[in-house]
Write a protein that holds these residues in place. Structure first.
Motif, PDB file in Angstrom:
ATOM      1  N   ASP A   1      -7.870   7.586  -2.249  1.00  0.00           N
ATOM      2  CA  ASP A   1      -7.111   8.720  -2.757  1.00  0.00           C
ATOM      3  C   ASP A   1      -5.660   8.579  -2.307  1.00  0.00           C
ATOM      4  OD1 ASP A   1      -6.925   9.600  -0.089  1.00  0.00           O
ATOM      5  OD2 ASP A   1      -8.395  11.192  -0.345  1.00  0.00           O
ATOM      6  N   SER A   2      -4.836   9.566  -2.638  1.00  0.00           N
ATOM      7  CA  SER A   2      -3.401   9.477  -2.337  1.00  0.00           C
ATOM      8  C   SER A   2      -3.093   9.472  -0.844  1.00  0.00           C
ATOM      9  CB  SER A   2      -2.657  10.632  -3.009  1.00  0.00           C
ATOM     10  OG  SER A   2      -3.136  11.859  -2.512  1.00  0.00           O
ATOM     11  N   ARG A   3      -4.062   9.863  -0.015  1.00  0.00           N
ATOM     12  CA  ARG A   3      -3.870   9.846   1.443  1.00  0.00           C
ATOM     13  C   ARG A   3      -4.400   8.574   2.089  1.00  0.00           C
ATOM     14  NH1 ARG A   3      -5.800  15.885   1.826  1.00  0.00           N
ATOM     15  NH2 ARG A   3      -3.803  16.924   1.537  1.00  0.00           N
ATOM     16  N   GLY A   4      -5.012   7.709   1.271  1.00  0.00           N
ATOM     17  CA  GLY A   4      -5.559   6.466   1.808  1.00  0.00           C
ATOM     18  C   GLY A   4      -7.010   6.575   2.224  1.00  0.00           C
ATOM     19  N   ASN A   5      -7.654   7.681   1.887  1.00  0.00           N
ATOM     20  CA  ASN A   5      -9.063   7.862   2.221  1.00  0.00           C
ATOM     21  C   ASN A   5      -9.947   7.293   1.117  1.00  0.00           C
ATOM     22  OD1 ASN A   5      -8.469   9.388   4.597  1.00  0.00           O
ATOM     23  ND2 ASN A   5      -7.991  11.107   3.266  1.00  0.00           N
TER      24      ASN A   5
ATOM     25  N   LEU B   1       0.843  -1.201   0.000  1.00  0.00           N
ATOM     26  CA  LEU B   1       0.000   0.000   0.000  1.00  0.00           C
ATOM     27  C   LEU B   1       0.875   1.247   0.000  1.00  0.00           C
ATOM     28  CD1 LEU B   1      -2.688   1.539   0.214  1.00  0.00           C
ATOM     29  CD2 LEU B   1      -2.596   1.156   2.696  1.00  0.00           C
ATOM     30  N   MET B   2       1.911   1.254   0.825  1.00  0.00           N
ATOM     31  CA  MET B   2       2.815   2.387   0.909  1.00  0.00           C
ATOM     32  C   MET B   2       3.536   2.608  -0.431  1.00  0.00           C
ATOM     33  SD  MET B   2       5.869   3.159   3.659  1.00  0.00           S
ATOM     34  CE  MET B   2       6.792   1.713   3.171  1.00  0.00           C
ATOM     35  N   LYS B   3       3.991   1.533  -1.058  1.00  0.00           N
ATOM     36  CA  LYS B   3       4.673   1.653  -2.356  1.00  0.00           C
ATOM     37  C   LYS B   3       3.738   2.246  -3.411  1.00  0.00           C
ATOM     38  CE  LYS B   3       7.948  -2.180  -1.914  1.00  0.00           C
ATOM     39  NZ  LYS B   3       8.309  -3.515  -2.442  1.00  0.00           N
ATOM     40  N   ALA B   4       2.518   1.760  -3.464  1.00  0.00           N
ATOM     41  CA  ALA B   4       1.554   2.262  -4.451  1.00  0.00           C
ATOM     42  C   ALA B   4       1.276   3.742  -4.215  1.00  0.00           C
ATOM     43  CB  ALA B   4       0.265   1.457  -4.393  1.00  0.00           C
ATOM     44  N   LYS B   5       1.122   4.141  -2.970  1.00  0.00           N
ATOM     45  CA  LYS B   5       0.859   5.546  -2.648  1.00  0.00           C
ATOM     46  C   LYS B   5       2.078   6.411  -2.953  1.00  0.00           C
ATOM     47  CE  LYS B   5      -0.911   5.980   1.455  1.00  0.00           C
ATOM     48  NZ  LYS B   5      -1.531   5.854   2.773  1.00  0.00           N
TER      49      LYS B   5
ATOM     50  N   ASN C   1       4.146   5.979  -5.281  1.00  0.00           N
ATOM     51  CA  ASN C   1       4.188   6.144  -6.734  1.00  0.00           C
ATOM     52  C   ASN C   1       3.092   7.081  -7.222  1.00  0.00           C
ATOM     53  OD1 ASN C   1       6.345   4.409  -6.936  1.00  0.00           O
ATOM     54  ND2 ASN C   1       5.123   2.636  -7.473  1.00  0.00           N
ATOM     55  N   GLY C   2       2.211   7.529  -6.309  1.00  0.00           N
ATOM     56  CA  GLY C   2       1.120   8.407  -6.697  1.00  0.00           C
ATOM     57  C   GLY C   2       0.001   7.671  -7.406  1.00  0.00           C
ATOM     58  N   ASN C   3      -0.049   6.369  -7.215  1.00  0.00           N
ATOM     59  CA  ASN C   3      -1.038   5.554  -7.914  1.00  0.00           C
ATOM     60  C   ASN C   3      -2.424   5.657  -7.303  1.00  0.00           C
ATOM     61  OD1 ASN C   3       1.076   4.699  -9.461  1.00  0.00           O
ATOM     62  ND2 ASN C   3       0.915   2.558  -8.933  1.00  0.00           N
ATOM     63  N   THR C   4      -3.418   5.464  -8.157  1.00  0.00           N
ATOM     64  CA  THR C   4      -4.776   5.223  -7.694  1.00  0.00           C
ATOM     65  C   THR C   4      -4.762   3.809  -7.135  1.00  0.00           C
ATOM     66  OG1 THR C   4      -5.760   6.650  -9.358  1.00  0.00           O
ATOM     67  CG2 THR C   4      -7.173   4.930  -8.433  1.00  0.00           C
ATOM     68  N   VAL C   5      -5.235   3.650  -5.923  1.00  0.00           N
ATOM     69  CA  VAL C   5      -5.219   2.346  -5.265  1.00  0.00           C
ATOM     70  C   VAL C   5      -6.639   1.823  -5.155  1.00  0.00           C
ATOM     71  CG1 VAL C   5      -4.660   1.118  -3.134  1.00  0.00           C
ATOM     72  CG2 VAL C   5      -3.133   2.929  -3.960  1.00  0.00           C
ATOM     73  N   LEU C   6      -6.794   0.571  -5.549  1.00  0.00           N
ATOM     74  CA  LEU C   6      -8.074  -0.124  -5.395  1.00  0.00           C
ATOM     75  C   LEU C   6      -7.861  -1.324  -4.497  1.00  0.00           C
ATOM     76  CD1 LEU C   6      -9.284  -0.233  -9.097  1.00  0.00           C
ATOM     77  CD2 LEU C   6     -10.122   1.255  -7.305  1.00  0.00           C
ATOM     78  N   PHE C   7      -8.669  -1.431  -3.444  1.00  0.00           N
ATOM     79  CA  PHE C   7      -8.685  -2.636  -2.631  1.00  0.00           C
ATOM     80  C   PHE C   7      -9.688  -3.594  -3.239  1.00  0.00           C
ATOM     81  CE2 PHE C   7      -7.498  -0.524   1.673  1.00  0.00           C
ATOM     82  CZ  PHE C   7      -6.165  -0.735   1.412  1.00  0.00           C
ATOM     83  N   PHE C   8      -9.304  -4.850  -3.333  1.00  0.00           N
ATOM     84  CA  PHE C   8     -10.190  -5.916  -3.800  1.00  0.00           C
ATOM     85  C   PHE C   8     -10.233  -6.961  -2.702  1.00  0.00           C
ATOM     86  CE2 PHE C   8     -10.173  -9.860  -6.751  1.00  0.00           C
ATOM     87  CZ  PHE C   8     -11.517 -10.090  -6.536  1.00  0.00           C
TER      88      PHE C   8
END
Length: 133
Positions: free
Chosen positions: A111-115, A42-46, A48-55
């Protein structure tokens, strides 16, 4: 001569400031843009500025298995700035509680802050692509 040396030093200094994308290890990466969840991924994806999707996936959920298969086959078609993190719905109680996941096949866009930005349940790969655009 002084000007040339100054320019070279400036270029080298600038090159060290350019942020290189953090890559995922082979153990973490399931397929391109599809990664096993951990705090580190999760930290690596954030970073990189990536959009993160939890599945939130399970092995016994038919629709989860179908999306998992689609992600393994088609995740390279996702935009470069998207990372899908697969959460173990059956065993990762801490993440389920933190993000109020109450059913398998829950998808959460962060979002980029994990919200949380968006949440939906179910759907295949094409639904996932529609939801991130």
């Amino acid at each position: 001569m002084f000007v040339i040396i100054t320019v070279i030093i400036g270029i080298l200094f600038t090159a060290t400031l350019i942020k290189k994308p953090t890559t995922f290890s082979q153990e973490e990466q399931i397929a391109p843009h599809y990664v096993a969840y951990s705090q580190e991924t999760l930290m690596k994806a954030k970073q990189n500025g990536n959009t993160v999707l939890f599945f939130a996936a399970t092995t016994w959920c038919t629709t989860c298995s179908e999306l998992d298969k689609e992600l393994r086959q088609r995740s390279n078609a996702l935009p470069d700035n998207v990372t899908v993190l697969q959460i173990d719905y059956d065993n990762d109680r801490q993440t389920k509680t933190a993000y109020n996941v109450t059913t398998q096949h829950t998808m959460i866009r962060l979002d980029s802050r994990g919200n949380e930005v968006k949440r939906w349940i179910g759907g295949g790969f094409d639904t996932l692509v529609q939801q991130i655009n």
